[in-house]
Design an enzyme around this catalytic site. Structure first.
Site, mmCIF file in Angstrom:
data_model
loop_
_atom_site.group_PDB
_atom_site.id
_atom_site.type_symbol
_atom_site.label_atom_id
_atom_site.label_comp_id
_atom_site.label_asym_id
_atom_site.label_seq_id
_atom_site.Cartn_x
_atom_site.Cartn_y
_atom_site.Cartn_z
ATOM 1 N N LYS A 54 43.333 -37.915 -7.924
ATOM 2 C CA LYS A 54 43.887 -37.531 -6.721
ATOM 3 C C LYS A 54 45.267 -38.162 -6.526
ATOM 4 C CE LYS A 54 39.590 -36.194 -4.404
ATOM 5 N NZ LYS A 54 38.333 -36.781 -3.414
ATOM 6 N N GLN A 98 36.891 -41.707 -0.273
ATOM 7 C CA GLN A 98 35.972 -41.197 -1.128
ATOM 8 C C GLN A 98 34.451 -41.558 -0.922
ATOM 9 O OE1 GLN A 98 37.363 -39.254 -3.651
ATOM 10 N NE2 GLN A 98 35.114 -39.014 -4.367
ATOM 11 N N ASP A 121 40.784 -33.649 4.139
ATOM 12 C CA ASP A 121 39.218 -32.999 3.482
ATOM 13 C C ASP A 121 38.801 -31.679 4.604
ATOM 14 O OD1 ASP A 121 38.785 -33.861 1.236
ATOM 15 O OD2 ASP A 121 37.758 -35.867 1.873
#
Ligand code: NAP
Length: 298
Positions: A54, A98, A121
């Site tokens: 990412k 994460q 997200d």
């Protein structure tokens, strides 16, 4: 009949090219640079790989890309303080932590603490609610959003089709349902959601024009469960032992690819199908977050 393959690598590359162009335009016209910060707590090797991907992709696209590594002993209060600081930082438009964090971290509280405007997200209930009611100024969760883009860019219109989703997780199955059922272009499907308590899954699948498999069971969907001509999207990523493979395992989806490809009209492979789309949509969400936070239209 052999299905046409939906090439996720190719479509993700197109999305990244769009994102890079939008990023350049933001810089040229508005003096803005999308900023994405990824926090990783602890040293889980798989998480390190995902975060590295990412961070690298964000940098390549011209973002202000930041990776914050925190030790496995990080307390909830320390992590919350870090998020509070990022929420206040105008250079940071997207924040993600994460998953999975170490056990002392309460993931739910972390999700709620991230400013919904920076929740790229789409885990915050505010954005989940917006998605459900069809508001377009929030975010969509990256994996189901990626599936919608795969369909759109392959010229597959779900309108009027019977879609069967296998799996009801909060990150894939449920948002997939919400996106497919919307009264909007590229959606308008009739949706059935199956899960571990659903009897007769095979019958539901046999009636489907579109199947999205997201249950995490290797090669669960067999050819005799698929109506000829159906579109099959495989979200699953499963490791199966393979002594012939260099690493001793290989990756397979939730779909028995070779046999289902003989029945379906379109199919995604694993790897190279849905997987590459998840990061592509994360980057798109970050550009959107930058625009929303700075009042840039379009
Ligand atoms: P999850 O949280 O474990 O949810 C799995 C869902 O499948 C649950 O709703 C479960 O039902 C259902 N299920 C499990 N076994 C079943 C069975 N035998 N029959 C019917 N339903 C069954 O998984 P997830 O996070 O949604 O992920 C699903 C898969 O997608 C995994 O392989 C994951 O690695 C992959 N994934 C890929 C990406 C990507 O970027 N490509 C992103 C996310 C996930 P219950 O609710 O009743 O337990």
């Amino acid at each position: 009949m052999a299905a046409q393959i939906i090439d996720g690598n190719k479509i993700a590359a197109q999305v990244h090219a769009d994102t890079a162009a939008e990023t350049q335009a933001l810089r040229d016209r508005h003096g803005l640079q999308p900023g994405l910060t990824v926090i990783i707590v602890g040293h889980d090797p798989a998480s390190q790989v995902y975060v590295g991907m990412k961070e690298k992709r964000a940098r390549e696209l011209g973002f202000l890309s930041q990776k914050i590594e925190m030790p496995a002993t990080t307390t909830q209060a320390e992590l919350l303080a870090r998020i509070d600081a990022l929420n206040r930082d105008p250079r940071v438009h997207g924040i993600l932590v994460q998953s999975p964090p170490p056990p002392q971290i309460d993931e739910r509280e972390i999700t709620l603490r991230i400013d919904p405007k920076k929740d790229v997200d789409c885990f915050h209930p505010y954005n989940v609610g917006k998605m459900l009611i069809g508001d377009t100024d929030g975010f969509y969760p990256c994996t189901p959003y990626g599936v919608m883009v795969l369909l759109e860019r392959s010229g597959i219109d779900p309108a009027g089709k019977h879609a069967v989703i296998l799996g009801r997780s909060n990150i894939v199955g449920k948002p997939m349902m919400a996106l497919l059922v919307q009264k909007t272009r590229g959606a308008n499907a009739t949706v059935t959601v199956c899960h571990s308590r659903t009897p007769d899954i095979k019958d539901h699948c046999r009636r489907a024009d579109l199947i999205v498999a997201a249950i995490g069971k290797a090669e669960f969907l067999r050819a005799d469960m698929v109506k000829p001509g159906a579109v099959v999207i495989d979200v699953g990523i499963n490791r199966v032992d393979d002594p012939a493979a260099k690493r001793g395992y290989r990756l397979v989806g939730d779909v028995a690819y070779a046999e289902v490809a003989e029945v379906a009209s379109w199919i995604t492979p694993v790897p190279g199908g849905v997987g590459p789309m998840t990061i592509a949509m994360l980057m798109q969400n970050t550009v959107k977050a930058c625009k929303l936070q700075n009042g840039v239209k379009g």
